[in-house]
Design an enzyme around this catalytic site. Structure first.
Site, PDB file in Angstrom:
ATOM      1  N   GLY A  15       0.837  -1.191   0.000  1.00 42.36           N
ATOM      2  CA  GLY A  15       0.000   0.000   0.000  1.00 42.36           C
ATOM      3  C   GLY A  15       0.872   1.241   0.000  1.00 42.36           C
ATOM      4  N   GLY A  19       1.092   5.296   1.939  1.00 42.73           N
ATOM      5  CA  GLY A  19       0.591   6.317   2.847  1.00 42.73           C
ATOM      6  C   GLY A  19       1.222   7.651   2.528  1.00 42.73           C
ATOM      7  N   GLY A  20       0.960   8.647   3.402  1.00 43.50           N
ATOM      8  CA  GLY A  20       1.545   9.956   3.193  1.00 43.50           C
ATOM      9  C   GLY A  20       3.053   9.929   3.307  1.00 43.50           C
ATOM     10  N   PHE A  21       3.583   8.977   4.059  1.00 42.70           N
ATOM     11  CA  PHE A  21       5.026   8.849   4.255  1.00 42.70           C
ATOM     12  C   PHE A  21       5.698   8.279   3.025  1.00 42.70           C
ATOM     13  CE2 PHE A  21       8.461   8.302   7.412  1.00 42.70           C
ATOM     14  CZ  PHE A  21       9.299   7.442   6.728  1.00 42.70           C
ATOM     15  N   GLY A  22       5.039   7.325   2.373  1.00 40.01           N
ATOM     16  CA  GLY A  22       5.622   6.645   1.225  1.00 40.01           C
ATOM     17  C   GLY A  22       5.068   5.237   1.117  1.00 40.01           C
ATOM     18  N   VAL A  50       4.702   1.052   1.176  1.00 46.20           N
ATOM     19  CA  VAL A  50       5.041  -0.023   2.110  1.00 46.20           C
ATOM     20  C   VAL A  50       5.099  -1.325   1.326  1.00 46.20           C
ATOM     21  CG1 VAL A  50       4.391  -1.247   4.214  1.00 46.20           C
ATOM     22  CG2 VAL A  50       3.866   1.186   3.988  1.00 46.20           C
ATOM     23  N   ASP A  65      -2.985  10.329  14.903  1.00 46.49           N
ATOM     24  CA  ASP A  65      -3.466   9.866  13.592  1.00 46.49           C
ATOM     25  C   ASP A  65      -4.079   8.471  13.707  1.00 46.49           C
ATOM     26  OD1 ASP A  65      -4.023  10.199  10.907  1.00 46.49           O
ATOM     27  OD2 ASP A  65      -2.094   9.448  10.233  1.00 46.49           O
TER      28      ASP A  65
END
Length: 667
Positions: free
Chosen positions: A374, A376-379, A381, A492
């Site tokens: 998937g 996310g905002g971080f990057g 996975v 979060d």
């Protein structure tokens, strides 16, 4: 030859003398003997070929098997320790068959124990025996505690009782624990039952262990109680792999009175680390082989260990220099912070791994799309598998992420210090050049949103499972807010940040936005509001004020989503209401709260139970933070129906509705 390759070869050579170094502790039964070339031996050979593979391929590292027909039928059971991988499990069980037939030559009934596994075969059906160990082996550390006997008995009782209860409650019937209490020695414990036992059967098997410990191991700094169906080990040093699955930070009130006599299981007691030659009998060939192995081990291991240490030191220095050069070349990075982070990790994080980028590239097949779980905002996975077979989740910082390193540093330094069964475990990280990567334990069942918001998947989460998930999330938040060494605000919490392990137990993840509070702080303020709208409390979304009550609000939203199977932000699902909170309040006021509950679980819930859980959720999403409960209050309300719940006021955002000309405020 390249130094990494040389180091690997040296390490391999160093390990060769110890490949068969595990001491077997054998118990030879008295149920008759077989003869060479007999049907019994043929059946035993069949099992010795099949059972190692069967046990190591099972996720529980456990297997039973039979071969032949009566009177030559052979029954066999193998169990590997829950913290090892498939390959050593296979090797250990295979070695067990060989050693058992040598150490208990031609015996129809034999049991061998190792650090990594146990094996029993017999001509009688012992599978049906689930509550006692038939034959129990006790290994005793000859070093004793210097502290008072009473305090050590209370400490051991606390350790064994808590670890046994935790092991019995887990599907694998296995757990590791660490006891950390000031003024007392740090203790480590491992408890395991065969996973075919029910929780009650496992608990019954372990019930006599405290009494046996006080009788045979009283005062000893370490020891083991080993049986076919259940076993226990405790030491003053870590002896299992990975972080403890259970942390024990408080003592039991007292050692309960232990009445009656110890279990009637036959007991054999040895001292550690070597069994007494008078009791462990081996033929001349085995004794001679043992002496040769010891001499070979000492003669080869000592010089090779020196060579290996030199190689490791050289590689470490070279890698540090190379890493520093890469960091200097990277434009726009705060070199001081990155170097300081690496230093803190290397100096203070025991059990935390600094991975090489090449390791993670191999593990994820060079971050292939097929391995991507998937984004996310971080990057993104990725799923990966290390060379030892361990599955991991690899979270890679997106190079374009403007706030990336701040969140990366925050997550590494924060979650590495947190240990709880309902928090995802951070295994390590990689800081190499422009790459910033976090490595987590892999969660095979993805995240909670995958199940509750998908009509095809939601039916697999019955009410019983959802209740465990709800309570687990609450326990994880309570730990963050109150019981951890740090007071942490997650900021979060949402369905996609709740990961599910193979038993569908919840684990809170993604601590990139989390904040640490001092013991006297109650709230913080920020001009940069980050998080996920729909889960944000109004004081945080509008004013940037966050506190433990912000997480409570997010938990309330999440609880309503779990109950309803609907996202808070999907306006088309709620008629005239733009969010789940307004729709829930509308049903609550009209006494139709049961309509909120998803159809697949509504039949499992009593109306009063549904009302109670919705009441708790509404209390959590109150508009005024002071009106919301703490997570201590929430956990108490979830665990006991005797806790009286107040009537909720209207929730935040309740007055948003949908009309033909757009969004309006009502009421």
């Amino acid at each position: 030859m390249a130094f990494p390759a040389m180091a690997a070869i040296v390490l391999l050579l160093l390990l060769l003398p110890f490949a068969d170094a595990e001491t077997p502790w054998q118990l030879c039964g008295s149920r008759g003997n077989y003869t060479a070339g007999s049907n019994y031996q043929s059946n035993l050979n069949q099992l010795s070929a099949a059972l190692p593979r069967k046990a190591s391929s099972n996720t529980t590292l456990f297997a039973t098997g039979t071969a032949g027909t009566i009177p030559d039928m052979v029954y066999a059971l193998a169990l590997c320790r829950g913290d090892i991988n498939a390959s050593p499990c296979n090797s250990c069980v295979a070695t067990g068959f060989q050693d058992a037939q040598q150490l208990c030559a031609f015996a129809k009934d034999a049991t061998v124990y190792y650090d990594s596994c146990l094996l029993r075969f017999s001509n009688t059906n012992f599978f049906a025996t689930t509550t006692d160990n038939d034959v129990l082996l006790i290994l005793m550390n000859t070093e004793n505690f210097t502290e008072s006997a009473d305090s050590m008995r209370l400490m051991l009782f606390t350790l064994l009782n808590a670890t046994s209860q935790d092991a019995a409650s887990r599907s694998k019937r296995f757990t590791t624990a660490r006891l950390d209490i000031s003024s007392l020695p740090t203790m480590y414990c491992l408890v395991q039952c065969t996973p075919d036992l029910t929780a009650g059967e496992c608990a019954a098997c372990l019930r006599g262990f405290p009494q046996l410990t006080f009788r045979y191991l009283d005062g000893s700094q370490g020891g083991r109680l080993i049986g076919v169906r259940c076993n226990m080990r405790y030491e003053i040093y870590p002896f299992y792999q990975g972080d403890p699955m259970l942390r024990i930070i408080s003592l039991a009130p007292a050692v309960p009175a232990i009445n009656g006599t110890p279990p009637e299981t036959p007991v054999t007691v040895f001292s550690q680390p070597q069994p007494p030659p008078a009791i462990i009998r081996a033929g001349p060939a085995q004794e001679q082989r043992g002496r040769k192995n010891k001499l070979w081990s000492i003669g080869v291991a000592v010089p090779l260990l020196a060579i290996l240490l030199c190689c490791i030191t050289f590689l470490w220095v070279r890698r540090r220099k190379k890493g520093n050069v890469s960091l200097q070349d990277k434009a726009g990075m705060d070199r001081t912070e990155e170097n300081a982070l690496v230093w803190r990790i290397e100096e203070k994080s025991s059990g935390f791994t600094l991975f090489d980028l090449s390791q993670l590239q191999r593990a994820t097949e060079n971050f292939s799309e097929g391995n991507r779980l998937g984004r996310g905002g971080f990057g993104p996975v990725y799923k990966g598998q290390l060379s030892d077979g361990q599955e991991i989740a690899v979270k890679r910082l997106a190079s374009h992420s403007g706030q990336g390193f701040t969140e990366f540093r925050n997550e590494v330094e924060l979650i590495a210090k947190l240990q709880h069964t309902n928090l995802v475990r951070l295994l390590g990280c990689c800081i190499e050049g422009e790459e910033k990567i976090l490595v987590y334990e892999y969660m095979p069942n993805k995240s909670l949103d995958f199940f509750i918001f998908d009509e095809n998947q939601s039916s697999s989460l019955n009410w019983s499972k959802r209740r465990v998930i709800i309570e687990g999330i609450a326990q994880g938040l309570l730990y963050l807010h109150k019981h951890s060494r740090l007071r942490v605000i997650h900021r979060d919490l949402k369905a996609s940040n709740i990961l599910l392990d193979q038993d569908m137990n919840p684990k809170i993840s993604d601590f990139g936005l989390a904040r640490i509070f001092g013991s006297n702080d109650t709230e913080g303020n920020t001009k940069r509001v980050v998080g996920t709208y729909g889960y944000m409390s109004p004081e945080y979304a509008y004013k940037g004020i966050y506190s433990v009550k912000s997480d409570v609000f997010s938990f309330g939203v999440l609880l309503l989503e779990i109950l309803s199977g609907k996202r808070n932000s999907s306006s088309h699902q709620f008629g005239d209401f733009i969010n789940l909170l307004g729709y829930t309040w509308h049903l609550w006021e009209e006494g139709r709260w049961l309509e909120l509950v998803e159809a697949s679980i509504s039949k499992e819930m009593h109306e009063a139970q549904a009302r109670r859980y919705i009441n708790i959720a509404l209390m959590c999403v109150q508009e005024n933070a002071d009106d919301r409960p703490t997570m201590s209050d929430v956990v108490a309300a979830l665990n006991s129906e005797s806790v009286v719940l107040p009537e909720p006021k209207h929730p935040a955002y309740f007055n948003l509705s949908v009309q033909s000309n757009g969004i309006s405020y009502c009421c």
